[in-house]
Design an enzyme around this catalytic site. Structure first.
Site, PDB file in Angstrom:
ATOM      1  N   LYS A 176     -14.111 -11.729  -0.415  1.00  0.00           N
ATOM      2  CA  LYS A 176     -13.925 -12.304   0.923  1.00  0.00           C
ATOM      3  C   LYS A 176     -13.870 -11.233   2.002  1.00  0.00           C
ATOM      4  O   LYS A 176     -13.686 -10.052   1.729  1.00  0.00           O
ATOM      5  CB  LYS A 176     -12.672 -13.187   0.940  1.00  0.00           C
ATOM      6  CG  LYS A 176     -12.959 -14.529   0.257  1.00  0.00           C
ATOM      7  CD  LYS A 176     -11.881 -15.544   0.421  1.00  0.00           C
ATOM      8  CE  LYS A 176     -12.357 -16.855  -0.232  1.00  0.00           C
ATOM      9  NZ  LYS A 176     -11.279 -17.799  -0.437  1.00  0.00           N
ATOM     10  N   ARG A 193      -9.743 -17.110  -8.763  1.00  0.00           N
ATOM     11  CA  ARG A 193     -11.102 -17.654  -8.615  1.00  0.00           C
ATOM     12  C   ARG A 193     -12.011 -16.496  -8.220  1.00  0.00           C
ATOM     13  O   ARG A 193     -11.835 -15.920  -7.142  1.00  0.00           O
ATOM     14  CB  ARG A 193     -11.076 -18.747  -7.536  1.00  0.00           C
ATOM     15  CG  ARG A 193     -12.399 -19.428  -7.280  1.00  0.00           C
ATOM     16  CD  ARG A 193     -12.241 -20.471  -6.168  1.00  0.00           C
ATOM     17  NE  ARG A 193     -13.486 -21.175  -5.940  1.00  0.00           N
ATOM     18  CZ  ARG A 193     -14.480 -20.705  -5.180  1.00  0.00           C
ATOM     19  NH1 ARG A 193     -14.363 -19.539  -4.572  1.00  0.00           N
ATOM     20  NH2 ARG A 193     -15.588 -21.412  -5.026  1.00  0.00           N
TER      21      ARG A 193
HETATM   22  N1  HH2 Z   1     -12.792 -20.211  -1.537  1.00  0.00           N
HETATM   23  C1  HH2 Z   1     -14.061 -20.636  -1.401  1.00  0.00           C
HETATM   24  C2  HH2 Z   1     -14.459 -21.875  -1.899  1.00  0.00           C
HETATM   25  N2  HH2 Z   1     -13.600 -22.649  -2.557  1.00  0.00           N
HETATM   26  N3  HH2 Z   1     -11.443 -23.040  -3.425  1.00  0.00           N
HETATM   27  C3  HH2 Z   1     -10.172 -22.652  -3.590  1.00  0.00           C
HETATM   28  N4  HH2 Z   1      -9.305 -23.425  -4.242  1.00  0.00           N
HETATM   29  N5  HH2 Z   1      -9.728 -21.445  -3.076  1.00  0.00           N
HETATM   30  C4  HH2 Z   1     -10.549 -20.613  -2.394  1.00  0.00           C
HETATM   31  O1  HH2 Z   1     -10.073 -19.550  -1.939  1.00  0.00           O
HETATM   32  C5  HH2 Z   1     -11.906 -21.001  -2.209  1.00  0.00           C
HETATM   33  C6  HH2 Z   1     -12.323 -22.249  -2.746  1.00  0.00           C
HETATM   34  C7  HH2 Z   1     -15.049 -19.772  -0.698  1.00  0.00           C
HETATM   35  O2  HH2 Z   1     -15.740 -18.950  -1.602  1.00  0.00           O
HETATM   36  P1  HH2 Z   1     -17.216 -19.243  -2.173  1.00  0.00           P
HETATM   37  O3  HH2 Z   1     -17.234 -20.498  -2.965  1.00  0.00           O
HETATM   38  O4  HH2 Z   1     -17.685 -18.063  -2.907  1.00  0.00           O
HETATM   39  O5  HH2 Z   1     -18.090 -19.374  -0.892  1.00  0.00           O
HETATM   40  P2  HH2 Z   1     -18.754 -20.623  -0.181  1.00  0.00           P
HETATM   41  O6  HH2 Z   1     -17.656 -21.523   0.265  1.00  0.00           O
HETATM   42  O7  HH2 Z   1     -19.539 -20.015   0.949  1.00  0.00           O
HETATM   43  O8  HH2 Z   1     -19.643 -21.326  -1.176  1.00  0.00           O
END
Ligand code: HH2
Length: 279
Positions: free
Chosen positions: A224, A259
């Protein structure tokens, strides 16, 4: 006593810190958008994360990065269901679905998904609470203000730790009142969701406050922006070491699930961290 979550027949044992491997089947996710769009490539990635030691796979078909556009239900289902079906058939791990839509939760559950990871803490869809209660599936409640489209304009807090804690406690009680068993609920402070660097670090310094709530604590710090801000690594893919440092900080303070995008590296780091404590 070791807590085990029943994820649609697949156990997730929380006796040691667990690794949730991220599988984004989106064109626009912030760190891996567009990489795993076809069923074959996504399945290969899921198998790889299983081999690397992931405990659970989190599949997301809608990006929640700052500014990401909302995705229509039909499009989310079109992206998700074929991949989920293939992964559920070939990877024996519990599968989590990163979604806010009740219809997606229902369809995913019927294909074997066993945890619903909702960044809106079951607030966005009016049917989400009764859907989770009816399916009897565990759900992760994450803190966020606003929506991914506008959340980075809402990063000012008086006391971020107190505010996020009271939000999560209130959502737990709302879920329990809707018929979701307390032991089916996980919590997540939502790093980077309507939070600047100062707020994220404050939450991390006081993570014990969240660990002591009693619900399994999930944290998502991987790649992040805050990792980039603290390390100087501009590109998300260059933030692996920094992400691991943050993951170790979190498990040291009671996080049950991290995660992550970089499963092999995180699993190795956690094995060493845990091995030192056990030896
Ligand atoms: N962060 C993201 C997405 N889902 N869910 C939980 N529970 N906690 C988090 O910190 C979280 C999440 C964002 O990361 P990513 O899925 O890699 O990116 P994007 O939302 O752009 O797909």
């Amino acid at each position: 006593m070791t807590l085990t979550l029943d994820c649609n027949g697949r156990p997730l044992v929380l006796g040691r810190p667990c690794v949730m491997g991220v599988l984004n089947i989106t064109p626009d996710s912030f760190s891996d958008g567009g990489t795993y769009l076809s069923v074959d490539v996504a399945l290969t990635r899921a198998k790889r994360m299983w081999e690397e030691g992931a405990d659970i796979i989190d599949i997301g078909a809608e990006s929640t990065r700052p500014g990401a556009p909302a995705v229509a239900l039909e499009e989310e289902l079109r992206r998700l269901l074929p991949v989920l079906e293939a992964v559920a058939a070939e990877v024996p791990l519990p599968i989590s679905i990163d979604t806010s839509k009740a219809a997606v939760m229902r369809a995913a559950w019927s294909l074997g998904a066993g945890l619903m990871n909702d960044v809106t803490a079951l607030r966005a869809d009016p049917l989400a609470l009764e859907t989770i209660a009816g399916l009897g599936v565990p759900a992760c409640l994450m803190h966020m203000r606003g929506t991914p489209q506008n959340m980075q304009t809402e990063t000012h807090y008086g006391d971020v730790v107190a505010e996020v804690k009271s939000f999560l406690l209130e959502r737990i009680e709302r879920c329990v009142a809707a018929g979701i068993p307390r032991q089916h609920l996980l919590i997540d402070p939502g790093f980077g969701f309507a939070k600047d660097l100062e707020a994220n670090c404050s939450l991390l310094r006081h993570l014990d406050v969240f660990a002591s709530i009693g619900a399994p604590l999930l944290v998502g710090l991987s790649r992040k922006r805050m990792i980039g801000e603290l390390s100087g690594a501009e590109r998300a893919t260059e933030r692996v070491a920094g992400s691991i440092a943050a993951a170790l900080w979190a498990v040291e303070r009671g996080a049950h699930i991290v995660r992550v995008h970089d499963v092999a590296e995180t699993v190795q780091a956690l094995r060493v961290w845990r091995g030192i404590g056990l030896s």
